[in-house]
Motif scaffolding. Structure first.
Motif, PDB file in Angstrom:
ATOM      1  N   ARG A 191       0.837  -1.196   0.000  1.00 44.88           N
ATOM      2  CA  ARG A 191       0.000   0.000   0.000  1.00 44.88           C
ATOM      3  C   ARG A 191       0.876   1.252   0.000  1.00 44.88           C
ATOM      4  N   ILE A 192       0.655   2.104  -0.986  1.00 46.00           N
ATOM      5  CA  ILE A 192       1.406   3.355  -1.080  1.00 46.00           C
ATOM      6  C   ILE A 192       0.582   4.449  -0.421  1.00 46.00           C
ATOM      7  N   LYS A 193       1.148   5.050   0.622  1.00 49.55           N
ATOM      8  CA  LYS A 193       0.447   6.089   1.367  1.00 49.55           C
ATOM      9  C   LYS A 193       0.750   7.447   0.739  1.00 49.55           C
ATOM     10  N   PRO A 194      -0.264   8.106   0.164  1.00 44.24           N
ATOM     11  CA  PRO A 194      -0.012   9.420  -0.448  1.00 44.24           C
ATOM     12  C   PRO A 194       0.543  10.405   0.573  1.00 44.24           C
ATOM     13  N   ALA A 195       1.471  11.203   0.118  1.00 48.14           N
ATOM     14  CA  ALA A 195       2.096  12.187   1.011  1.00 48.14           C
ATOM     15  C   ALA A 195       1.104  13.301   1.356  1.00 48.14           C
ATOM     16  N   VAL A 196       1.168  13.738   2.573  1.00 45.52           N
ATOM     17  CA  VAL A 196       0.341  14.878   3.012  1.00 45.52           C
ATOM     18  C   VAL A 196       1.007  16.159   2.520  1.00 45.52           C
ATOM     19  N   VAL A 197       0.274  16.933   1.748  1.00 47.35           N
ATOM     20  CA  VAL A 197       0.829  18.169   1.196  1.00 47.35           C
ATOM     21  C   VAL A 197       0.835  19.239   2.286  1.00 47.35           C
ATOM     22  N   VAL A 198       2.031  19.659   2.672  1.00 45.40           N
ATOM     23  CA  VAL A 198       2.212  20.645   3.730  1.00 45.40           C
ATOM     24  C   VAL A 198       2.727  21.960   3.157  1.00 45.40           C
ATOM     25  N   ARG A 199       3.648  21.871   2.206  1.00 45.53           N
ATOM     26  CA  ARG A 199       4.263  23.066   1.622  1.00 45.53           C
ATOM     27  C   ARG A 199       3.584  23.442   0.299  1.00 45.53           C
ATOM     28  N   GLU A 200       3.774  24.678  -0.107  1.00 46.35           N
ATOM     29  CA  GLU A 200       3.245  25.144  -1.384  1.00 46.35           C
ATOM     30  C   GLU A 200       4.334  25.225  -2.458  1.00 46.35           C
ATOM     31  N   SER A 201       5.548  24.860  -2.102  1.00 46.11           N
ATOM     32  CA  SER A 201       6.660  24.961  -3.050  1.00 46.11           C
ATOM     33  C   SER A 201       6.431  24.000  -4.214  1.00 46.11           C
ATOM     34  N   ARG A 202       6.637  24.509  -5.433  1.00 46.08           N
ATOM     35  CA  ARG A 202       6.417  23.677  -6.619  1.00 46.08           C
ATOM     36  C   ARG A 202       7.181  24.265  -7.797  1.00 46.08           C
ATOM     37  N   PHE A 203       7.348  23.427  -8.825  1.00 47.74           N
ATOM     38  CA  PHE A 203       7.866  23.857 -10.125  1.00 47.74           C
ATOM     39  C   PHE A 203       6.846  23.479 -11.185  1.00 47.74           C
ATOM     40  N   ALA A 204       6.472  24.442 -12.005  1.00 48.20           N
ATOM     41  CA  ALA A 204       5.577  24.120 -13.116  1.00 48.20           C
ATOM     42  C   ALA A 204       6.300  23.220 -14.105  1.00 48.20           C
ATOM     43  N   VAL A 205       5.568  22.261 -14.667  1.00 50.19           N
ATOM     44  CA  VAL A 205       6.163  21.356 -15.657  1.00 50.19           C
ATOM     45  C   VAL A 205       5.405  21.505 -16.971  1.00 50.19           C
ATOM     46  N   GLU A 206       6.138  21.415 -18.075  1.00 43.59           N
ATOM     47  CA  GLU A 206       5.541  21.558 -19.403  1.00 43.59           C
ATOM     48  C   GLU A 206       6.083  20.489 -20.337  1.00 43.59           C
ATOM     49  N   ILE A 207       5.280  20.139 -21.324  1.00 44.26           N
ATOM     50  CA  ILE A 207       5.681  19.183 -22.370  1.00 44.26           C
ATOM     51  C   ILE A 207       5.603  19.915 -23.699  1.00 44.26           C
ATOM     52  N   GLU A 208       6.702  19.902 -24.423  1.00 42.04           N
ATOM     53  CA  GLU A 208       6.735  20.575 -25.714  1.00 42.04           C
ATOM     54  C   GLU A 208       5.955  19.808 -26.769  1.00 42.04           C
ATOM     55  N   ASN A 209       6.051  18.467 -26.740  1.00 42.26           N
ATOM     56  CA  ASN A 209       5.414  17.629 -27.757  1.00 42.26           C
ATOM     57  C   ASN A 209       4.893  16.363 -27.096  1.00 42.26           C
ATOM     58  N   LEU A 210       3.572  16.166 -27.112  1.00 40.81           N
ATOM     59  CA  LEU A 210       2.994  14.971 -26.498  1.00 40.81           C
ATOM     60  C   LEU A 210       3.422  13.697 -27.205  1.00 40.81           C
ATOM     61  N   GLY A 211       3.887  13.804 -28.441  1.00 40.13           N
ATOM     62  CA  GLY A 211       4.394  12.624 -29.135  1.00 40.13           C
ATOM     63  C   GLY A 211       5.708  12.134 -28.554  1.00 40.13           C
ATOM     64  N   ASP A 212       6.450  13.045 -27.907  1.00 43.68           N
ATOM     65  CA  ASP A 212       7.715  12.675 -27.268  1.00 43.68           C
ATOM     66  C   ASP A 212       7.516  12.265 -25.809  1.00 43.68           C
ATOM     67  N   THR A 213       6.638  12.968 -25.117  1.00 40.75           N
ATOM     68  CA  THR A 213       6.441  12.749 -23.678  1.00 40.75           C
ATOM     69  C   THR A 213       4.947  12.672 -23.406  1.00 40.75           C
TER      70      THR A 213
END
Length: 789
Positions: A191-213
């Motif tokens: 059983r994988i226990k989802p992490a409790v989100v405490v911080r707001e720190s994040r990095f936006a992620v983007e994909i240039e081409n859905l055919g690649d990723t």
């Protein structure tokens, strides 16, 4: 890939021995071997704690340790390891212990101090090829506990050699899923226990081409303990998987990759800036990888980049600039699904290999990224502490649903055995393949995301056969209708052509389709060489542009082994680049060197010459479609005075000639062999067979000895004779060519044999004489030929 059996049995535990499981997997199509986790287990080695440590009175590099080994009294052990310190937990070999390699531990005296055992390194226990200092154990290790029990060393390793289509088995989860399907068991997923989100720190992620990723997810975890240590249980599982422990965060990503099959990467979040993107590299961009190799990227490379530029090669290897270290307190975990075609070839292009690339090239489950990210977060917080931020995600929310049709009639036909419909459905359900019956004896199967290799009906039939058991399918004798081959009469078989050359004393060779640059440029300077990205060797760095390169190499190989007379030929494909495209052409080529015949009493020894090989080529072309002609010409690799272009019905069909002296000098050849090269597309044509009656009447022969200018070729004389004569001329042959001082330097003598015959009557002497007279007249007018008396 290596997987621990004990780890595997936590997911699925069939009532079968290790060997039985291995045999079942082999029968299911997976090749593997079983090997022990430790080649030789040590005896009487326990967990020990160094209670106190003092300098050795007689040796500067030795220290005297009081060790708690879990029983009454504390043995005194002399140790020279640099990392020995009070409070350290390490393996202790007590007197009477036997270590791998036959080493037996006894009470002994070292520089005047009695030592009652030995503190051990990982190498001394057979757990590593090399090690520095004592093997450090976790603080929860209990002194006196046998080391094989603490580290769970009584284990077997399944060493798999998987085919490229079974990337789904490159993990504990994937292999457990396969075993569960083969044995008909349920999978026990941790059983994988989802992490409790405490911080707001994040990095936006983007994909240039859905055919690649297809998917790209990430999470920041802050407040990590930089002094955290990878626990022993994880280190040991990684070791048994063939992976060395490096850093807790790196080890976590490797652990998740082995456990779930999802390659991940850990970035030092303090070294990232802006948005993290999966994109194609730009021309001229460079990146230094974790192996310290700096590479120049090309637009074909898929990279992970932030606002500052590339961070690493996507799916292959991260960059050194953003790597985690002993001071990292914020980490950004990346979990992505890269298209196999997008990352294929990057390893060969940049001479890289990694466990991640090995998996991405074979296909990764596009639904696995979030689960892997949660598992890595859980382990990171458990081992290093810290608090998790939210998951940022880009890409498809749902993977493409693959549905494949399956017919029971087709299944039974291919397997040669009837399998009941209910059993077919049950077997496919074990693999997670849902089936819906569309009509009687037909289904529509929904393929799970982790099986990218199942795309057509025969794929599903193979899966049914694997799980049903090949040994349960009875062997039968089948009647097959084999239609008689009807080859075209206008096509020549390559086998017949080869047989003709063999009958004339030639030997066929088969060489690699690669050539050395020097050899290629010397023998085919007119062909643009095509370099290989990852050649086998420097001598095989280019695709061959001519078959002569392989023939010359084979000839030199034989000559170096005292075989002076060779007649070698090869049929194969040559490569050239035309308008940016690689073009393949089929050719037939040969090489002759050495004496014309083996040494014998009835014939004087002489080297092979142009006309010897020309006769073989003429015999080769005799049954081809069209008229064969040889015209004097020049070729950059052939002797200017001994070279001819081969023509079939006026179309260029190849070359024949002696290797140019300049080429022989460049390649350091011991002699100049005779070579030929023919276009198989023309050589493979044959004339339509036609019946022709044989004349019942005798033929008449006349010989003409002609004095002609040196520049007039024998072929020109024969052509002029045929143009001048009527249908009665059946054949014209050159039987003598002479040059002498009485003819001068500008003339030569050519003797022709003329054969006349009519199918309806016997030709008279007067008729034949008139034919010869007309031929002589035309030869004098057209070519300046004069009859020699």
């Amino acid at each position: 890939m290596k997987i621990s059996e004990n780890w595997l049995r936590e997911w699925v535990n069939p009532q079968a021995s290790t060997q039985q499981i291995a045999e079942r997997l082999v029968m299911g199509g997976l090749e593997l071997e079983v090997e022990p986790a430790v080649a030789e287990l040590a005896s009487k080695v326990v967990v020990g704690r160094i209670v106190s440590i003092a300098p050795h009175p007689n040796a500067d590099k030795l220290r005297v340790c009081q060790v708690d080994a879990g029983h009454a009294g504390m043995p005194t052990i002399v140790c020279g390891a640099a990392n020995a310190r009070a409070g350290l937990l390490a393996p202790v070999a007590l007197p009477g212990a036997k270590l791998p390699g036959g080493i037996e531990i006894k009470v002994g005296e070292l520089r005047g101090v009695e030592s009652q055992g030995m503190l051990c390194s990982a190498k001394e226990l057979g757990l590593a090829e090399k090690s520095e200092g004592l093997m450090e154990l976790d603080n929860d290790a209990r002194p006196g506990m046998p080391i094989e029990q603490y580290l769970d060393l009584k284990d077997q390793i399944l060493h798999l050699e998987l085919t490229p289509n079974r990337g789904d088995c490159l993990s504990v989860q994937g292999l457990a899923r396969e075993i569960a399907a083969l044995y008909g068991l349920q999978l026990t997923r941790p059983r994988i226990k989802p992490a409790v989100v405490v911080r707001e720190s994040r990095f936006a992620v983007e994909i240039e081409n859905l055919g690649d990723t297809a998917n790209f997810a990430g999470r920041v975890i802050e407040g990590l303990n930089p002094k955290a240590r990878t626990p022993d249980w994880m280190r040991e599982r990684l070791r048994r998987s063939g992976i060395r422990a490096i850093h807790p965060l790196v080890d976590i990503t490797n652990y998740v990759m082995i456990e779930l099959g999802q390659p991940m990467h850990a970035y030092d979040a303090d070294k990232l800036k802006g948005t993290v993107r999966a994109r194609r590299a730009k021309a001229g961009e460079r990146v230094t990888l974790l192996n310290d190799a700096e590479i120049e990227l090309t637009p074909t490379d898929l990279v992970i980049a932030d606002d500052n530029g590339p961070l690493g090669l996507a799916g292959a290897m991260g960059g050194a600039a953003s790597a985690v270290s002993g001071t990292t307190t914020r980490v950004f975990f990346e979990s992505a699904c890269f298209n196999a075609l997008a990352v294929a070839g990057v390893g060969r292009r940049h001479r890289l290999s990694s466990d991640a690339l090995y998996r991405f090239e074979r296909g990764v489950d596009p639904e696995l990224q979030r689960a892997a990210l949660e598992r890595a977060s859980e382990l990171a917080i458990q081992i290093c502490g810290g608090e998790a931020g939210p998951i940022t995600h880009s890409g498809r929310t749902q993977p493409e649903l693959i549905q494949v049709g399956l017919r029971q009639a087709r299944l039974n036909q291919l397997l040669g055995h009837d399998i009941p419909a209910r059993e077919v459905e049950a077997l496919l359900a074990r693999l997670g393949i849902g089936v819906v019956q569309t009509e009687v004896g037909a289904w529509r199967a929904k393929v799970p995301s982790w099986r990218p290799d199942l795309r057509i009906e025969p794929d599903l039939i193979e899966e049914v056969a694997r799980l049903y058991g090949y040994d349960r399918i009875p062997a039968k004798a089948y009647a097959a209708r084999l239609p008689v081959s009807r080859p075209s009469e206008t096509q020549r078989s390559v086998t017949r052509v080869k047989d003709l050359l063999v009958a004339r004393g030639w030997q066929e060779i088969v060489t690699l389709a690669f050539a050395e640059q020097k050899l290629q440029q010397a023998l085919a300077p007119e062909v643009q060489p095509i370099p290989l990205d990852n050649p086998l060797a420097d001598t095989h760095a280019y695709m061959r542009g001519t078959l002569w390169s392989g023939l010359v190499s084979a000839w030199l190989h034989n000559r170096a082994r005292q075989i002076p007379r060779v007649r070698l030929f090869e049929s194969g494909v040559v490569f050239s680049e035309e308008n940016g495209q690689v073009v393949e052409r089929s050719r037939l080529a040969g090489l002759a060197a050495g004496p014309v015949a083996s040494r014998q009493w009835g014939q004087a020894a002489r080297p092979v010459d142009f006309y010897d090989i020309k006769s073989d080529v003429e015999a080769l072309l005799a049954s081809s479609a069209g008229e064969c002609r040889f015209e004097a010409a020049t070729h950059p690799a052939l002797h200017p005075g001994q070279t001819a272009k081969v023509l079939l019905d006026g179309a260029a069909a190849g070359w024949i000639g002696r290797v140019h002296p300049r080429v022989a000098k460049t390649l350091d050849l011991p002699e100049q062999p005779i070579v030929f090269d023919l276009d198989w597309s023309l050589l493979g044509r044959a004339p339509m067979p036609r019946l022709q009656a044989l004349s019942e009447f005798p033929s008449s022969r006349r010989d003409l000895s002609l004095k002609v200018p040196v520049a007039v070729s024998a072929q020109a004389l024969c052509d002029a004779v045929r143009d001048s004569a009527g249908a009665e001329l059946q054949r014209v042959n050159v039987f003598d060519v002479y040059r002498g001082t009485e003819l001068g330097v500008h003339d030569k003598s050519v003797s022709l044999e003329l054969i006349f015959q009519d199918a309806s009557r016997t030709l008279t002497v007067e008729e034949v004489d008139s034919f010869v007279a007309e031929i002589s007249k035309q030869l004098q007018e057209k070519l300046g030929a004069a009859i020699r008396v």
